[in-house]
Design a protein around this motif. Structure first.
Motif, PDB file in Angstrom:
ATOM      1  N   LEU A   1      -1.227   6.553  -6.458  1.00 12.47           N
ATOM      2  CA  LEU A   1      -2.285   7.452  -6.002  1.00 12.47           C
ATOM      3  C   LEU A   1      -1.857   8.910  -5.998  1.00 12.47           C
ATOM      4  O   LEU A   1      -2.575   9.784  -6.471  1.00 12.47           O
ATOM      5  CB  LEU A   1      -2.757   7.050  -4.604  1.00 12.47           C
ATOM      6  N   LYS A   2      -0.658   9.172  -5.432  1.00 11.90           N
ATOM      7  CA  LYS A   2      -0.253  10.569  -5.316  1.00 11.90           C
ATOM      8  C   LYS A   2       0.076  11.185  -6.684  1.00 11.90           C
ATOM      9  O   LYS A   2      -0.425  12.257  -7.005  1.00 11.90           O
ATOM     10  CB  LYS A   2       0.940  10.672  -4.369  1.00 11.90           C
TER      11      LYS A   2
ATOM     12  N   SER B   1      -2.552   3.003   7.003  1.00 17.16           N
ATOM     13  CA  SER B   1      -2.956   4.410   6.912  1.00 17.16           C
ATOM     14  C   SER B   1      -2.025   5.315   7.697  1.00 17.16           C
ATOM     15  O   SER B   1      -1.718   6.429   7.272  1.00 17.16           O
ATOM     16  CB  SER B   1      -4.377   4.596   7.432  1.00 17.16           C
TER      17      SER B   1
ATOM     18  N   ILE C   1       1.126   6.336   5.934  1.00 16.12           N
ATOM     19  CA  ILE C   1       0.931   7.414   4.963  1.00 16.12           C
ATOM     20  C   ILE C   1       0.767   8.743   5.682  1.00 16.12           C
ATOM     21  O   ILE C   1       1.343   9.755   5.285  1.00 16.12           O
ATOM     22  CB  ILE C   1      -0.318   7.137   4.096  1.00 16.12           C
TER      23      ILE C   1
ATOM     24  N   GLN D   1      -7.751   6.209  -1.658  1.00 18.58           N
ATOM     25  CA  GLN D   1      -6.815   5.514  -0.777  1.00 18.58           C
ATOM     26  C   GLN D   1      -7.469   4.391   0.009  1.00 18.58           C
ATOM     27  O   GLN D   1      -7.053   3.241  -0.062  1.00 18.58           O
ATOM     28  CB  GLN D   1      -6.189   6.516   0.194  1.00 18.58           C
TER      29      GLN D   1
ATOM     30  N   THR E   1       0.831  -1.208   0.000  1.00 16.17           N
ATOM     31  CA  THR E   1       0.000   0.000   0.000  1.00 16.17           C
ATOM     32  C   THR E   1       0.862   1.253   0.000  1.00 16.17           C
ATOM     33  O   THR E   1       0.506   2.256  -0.625  1.00 16.17           O
ATOM     34  CB  THR E   1      -0.957   0.035   1.201  1.00 16.17           C
ATOM     35  N   TRP E   2       1.988   1.218   0.691  1.00 14.09           N
ATOM     36  CA  TRP E   2       2.895   2.370   0.676  1.00 14.09           C
ATOM     37  C   TRP E   2       3.350   2.668  -0.748  1.00 14.09           C
ATOM     38  O   TRP E   2       3.328   3.808  -1.210  1.00 14.09           O
ATOM     39  CB  TRP E   2       4.087   2.054   1.580  1.00 14.09           C
TER      40      TRP E   2
ATOM     41  N   VAL F   1      -5.875  10.560  -4.582  1.00 17.08           N
ATOM     42  CA  VAL F   1      -5.684  10.172  -3.204  1.00 17.08           C
ATOM     43  C   VAL F   1      -6.996   9.780  -2.532  1.00 17.08           C
ATOM     44  O   VAL F   1      -7.019   8.979  -1.607  1.00 17.08           O
ATOM     45  CB  VAL F   1      -5.017  11.332  -2.426  1.00 17.08           C
TER      46      VAL F   1
ATOM     47  N   TYR G   1       0.512   4.042  -2.802  1.00 18.22           N
ATOM     48  CA  TYR G   1       0.251   5.455  -2.550  1.00 18.22           C
ATOM     49  C   TYR G   1       1.290   6.335  -3.233  1.00 18.22           C
ATOM     50  O   TYR G   1       0.961   7.277  -3.947  1.00 18.22           O
ATOM     51  CB  TYR G   1       0.258   5.721  -1.047  1.00 18.22           C
ATOM     52  N   HIS G   2       2.579   6.010  -3.026  1.00 15.61           N
ATOM     53  CA  HIS G   2       3.610   6.925  -3.513  1.00 15.61           C
ATOM     54  C   HIS G   2       3.842   6.872  -5.006  1.00 15.61           C
ATOM     55  O   HIS G   2       4.281   7.844  -5.599  1.00 15.61           O
ATOM     56  CB  HIS G   2       4.927   6.651  -2.769  1.00 15.61           C
TER      57      HIS G   2
END
Lengths: 222, 174, 191
Positions: C64-65, C121, C124, C73, C56-57, C70, C60-61
């Protein structure tokens, strides 16, 4: 099969209270009951998600293939949680900061997934909606009970919303005691919740025993 | 229509549901984005109020890393710079507004924005998100040497202040 | 390096997932009745949390970002976690069947364990880099196992204690957890 909606609603409050009877949603209660305000905010969010996910799942229950029903429920529930997250960030930013990561965690709150699996997937849309409201209210009662105790014993003030506070310090002064932050930190959370559940259990058992005794007397006399 | 093989049907069902969900969220995101941005700007404006800086104007300078913004304005009649600085470590991200006098580089005021749970500074910030802390400035280097309560968060605040001072030196060409 | 050690110590003992962050409670009350099932559950949770947090990290990086989505998420994180738990289940079924059987229904329930989504979560929210994220997730989940194990030992002993009926089960478990939390809280002055 006609469902008595009044019974349906009321069962969530006491007989099938999600917190006291089913012991679900404990993580969130421990974390957000530092003040009554955050407790009320959290329960509003939970009722929102619970209501809409129960309704949607009851609507689509006949077209969902049985093998993937859990992932489907998860997607539906999480979508509504994300909606709540966005709305809170936009219009209730202070509440969002207070609740922090626990808004997102509503998505894995056992109560919501539990009701989806146990009720909404097997009952009509109306019944599921009423069930959601009843269960949500039961959860709210539990949260408010715990928050009130923790906040009063911890700070002597009850924060209902924003600046609407009830100052109970005069009561403390009357008994010559001081509120203790013990109750607002994490150790206090466990103790207050444990005691509240224990006391509620005691009351419920006492009422049950009374009813049993009354029944037995009627049988013996009748 | 030919009947789809079962696993494909399952995957398709989930896929369509996922797309509907993502679309719904995208819509709500567009609706709420302006309100969320307005909230962030309000927070910054409130922080400016705490440090008593009147009419802050954005300063167009090259910003060092972790400096979020530079402004100039008046505080109590004195011309000053305000630097919006952040410091991140494993435990928390601290954001501060540092007010530095334009003429002699002395730290005039300070406000700190701490995340909701933190070690060490809880007692001074009960309920208020922003606050002013006591600090001793080394008169010679203008660098901060001590801040009362040497905990994780006060080290972060110290780092913020020192970074703000570096930015000040960069502007002044010292 | 010293910072990582402090972070590890903090995640394991001081800001313990269960006793300080209140994450992972539902399975905690259910599984902690026997020490052997507690250990099995704890190990499974460690594997899921570390793997899920890494994936997930990265999601996200790197997705998503950059794509500015976002708001997806929570949804994507949960789906990643659910998929991972399924894979762990299949792996255990093939490679360690006895463990698979002893965990029973609790294995798929790890998907709804607040600790997994919670740690993912938090990583993040705290904006950790890769090393800190790995250390944080590993030691948080080890902290979960640690407390779970101690607690199951306590519960085995409590089976024989004369507890009044309304307090049997959840209430006394919560009060016992309070005692544990108190002990762990004393460690807070070290860092």
């Amino acid at each position: 099969m006609k469902v008595n909606q009044k019974q349906n609603f009321l069962k969530g409050l006491i007989k099938e209270n999600p917190v006291f009877v089913y012991v679900l949603g404990i993580c969130s209660i421990l974390a957000v009951t530092k003040t009554l305000e955050s407790g009320i905010g959290m329960s509003m969010a939970v009722i929102f998600v619970l209501f809409f996910s129960n309704v949607v799942i009851a609507l689509i229950k006949n077209i969902v293939p049985n093998d993937i029903r859990i992932p489907v429920y998860i997607i539906v529930i999480t979508t509504f949680v994300s909606i709540v997250e966005l709305i809170m960030q936009a219009y209730l930013p202070d509440l969002f900061d207070q609740l922090g990561v626990f808004v997102a965690l509503i998505a894995v709150n056992c109560i919501i997934l539990g009701r989806a699996e146990a009720y909404a997937s097997k009952n009509s849309v109306l019944s599921s909606a009423v069930d959601a409201l009843g269960m949500g209210l039961g959860y709210t009662i539990a949260i408010c009970l715990v928050s009130i105790f923790r906040e009063v014993l911890g700070t002597g003030v009850i924060t209902i919303w924003g600046n609407a506070k009830i100052n109970l310090m005069p009561v403390f002064d009357f008994f010559h005691v001081q509120p203790s932050t013990f109750f607002t930190n994490n150790v206090g959370a466990f103790i207050v919740l444990g005691i509240v559940i224990g006391v509620v259990n005691a009351i419920v058992f006492a009422i049950k025993d009374k009813k049993e005794k009354a029944k037995k007397e009627v049988k013996a006399n009748g | 229509m030919k009947k789809l093989p079962y696993p494909l049907y399952l995957a398709l069902f989930l896929g369509v549901l996922g797309i509907i969900a993502a679309g719904l969220l995208a819509g709500i995101n567009i609706l709420t984005a302006p309100a969320i941005k307005a909230n962030e700007e309000k927070k910054l404006a409130e922080q400016f109020k705490v440090i008593e800086v009147e009419s802050p104007e954005i300063l167009e300078v090259e910003l060092l890393e972790n400096v979020l913004g530079a402004y100039e304005g008046l505080t109590n009649g004195k011309a000053c710079f305000v630097f919006n600085v952040q410091n991140k470590n494993q435990f928390l991200t601290v954001q501060t507004l540092v007010v530095i006098s334009q003429e002699d580089g002395k730290i005039l005021n300070l406000s700190v924005n701490l995340p909701a749970t933190t070690h060490g500074m809880d007692s001074s910030f009960e309920g208020n998100k922003f606050g002013v802390i006591d600090a001793n400035q080394d008169d010679f280097t203008g660098k901060f040497v001590t801040i009362s309560g040497a905990t994780t968060s006060s080290n972060s605040v110290k780092a913020c202040i020192n970074l703000a001072y570096e930015q000040y030196k960069g502007i002044k060409g010292v | 390096m010293a910072n990582l050690i402090t972070l590890a110590f903090g995640a394991l003992l001081i800001e313990n997932v269960l006793l300080y962050r209140f994450l992972g409670f539902c399975p905690f009350l259910g599984v902690s009745k026997k020490r052997s099932s507690a250990v099995g559950m704890g190990l499974a949770v460690i594997v899921v949390i570390v793997l899920a947090t890494i994936v997930t990290w990265a999601l996200y990086h790197y997705v998503l970002k950059p794509l500015n989505i976002v708001y997806l998420q929570t949804l994507t994180f949960i789906l990643v976690i659910a998929a991972l738990v399924q894979m762990v289940e299949m792996f255990l079924k093939k490679v360690v069947p006895p463990l698979y059987r002893s965990l029973g229904i609790y294995l798929p329930l790890i998907t709804t364990n607040c600790a997994v989504l919670g740690v993912a979560s938090l990583v993040i929210a705290y904006e950790y880099d890769f090393a800190s994220m790995f250390v944080f997730s590993l030691f948080s989940s080890v902290g979960f196992l640690f407390v779970l194990y101690i607690f199951s030992g306590l519960r085995e002993a409590m089976e024989h204690a004369p507890i009044p009926k309304p307090f049997k089960g959840t209430p006394i478990a919560l009060i016992a957890t309070a005692a544990l939390a108190l002990i762990f809280a004393r460690l807070g002055g070290i860092i």
